[in-house]
Scaffold this motif. Structure first.
Motif: not given
Length: 189
Positions: A38, A42, A46, A50, A53-54
């Motif tokens: 992530a 980044w 994006t 994300l 990250v999830a």
């Protein structure tokens, strides 16, 4: 009135403990890898960042939940057996039940049955050609005790299996009429 309950601890050990530790390490590593992806993604994109990250958050959540069904202790109170886990408590009627240690052959069979991809499950329902349909609440399969109910069976792993078997036998002797009483009706709403 004094309570006649008796508690038996279930300490971690053996294959189940090793499997849980490996699974927790794997999930932590997966979460860290997702967070690293992530950070790296980044600035370029994006949406993939994300998603990473999830996925990392999901791996951390799974890691936290991996210990939710660990048996902490067993409690015999009258003709009831309660299995206390980290986030829930399961109760069983002991009236008319028998308890015995698993043989080495049955322990080996249960270990193979509960192991998938090198990880040994400590909790779950299993169908066994040696033991029949069983519910497993285990911390260390070397201390396994089979409790045979009228229509089902439960395997638990108290730290002192001999004393636990004696306590189940004593609970049945102390409550001989409990088997004749029908269980209370449970409404499913």
């Amino acid at each position: 009135m004094a309570s006649s309950s008796r508690r038996f601890d279930c300490s971690n050990g053996g294959l189940v403990h090793d499997s849980r530790r490996r699974l927790r390490r794997f999930l932590l590593g997966l979460a860290l890898l997702c967070f690293a992806v992530a950070v790296a993604a980044w600035f370029a994109r994006t949406v993939p960042a994300l998603l990473a990250v999830a996925a990392g958050a999901l791996a951390l959540y799974a890691r936290r939940m991996s210990a939710d069904l660990d048996p902490l202790w067993l409690e015999i109170d009258g003709s009831q057996l309660a299995v206390q886990m980290r986030r829930q408590r399961q109760s069983f009627e002991l009236a008319g039940s028998t308890a015995r240690r698993l043989t080495d052959e049955e322990t080996d069979h249960l270990t193979r049955l509960a192991t998938t991809a090198g990880l040994t499950a400590g909790t779950g329902g299993f169908e066994s050609h040696l033991l029949g349909e069983i519910d497993l609440y285990a911390t260390d399969l070397e201390r396994a005790v089979l409790i045979q109910h009228e229509e089902s069976a439960t395997v638990v792993t108290p730290d002192d299996p001999v004393a636990f078997v004696e306590a189940v036998t004593a609970a049945n002797r102390a409550n001989p009429d409990a088997a004749a009483e029908p269980p209370p009706e449970e409404s499913e709403e």
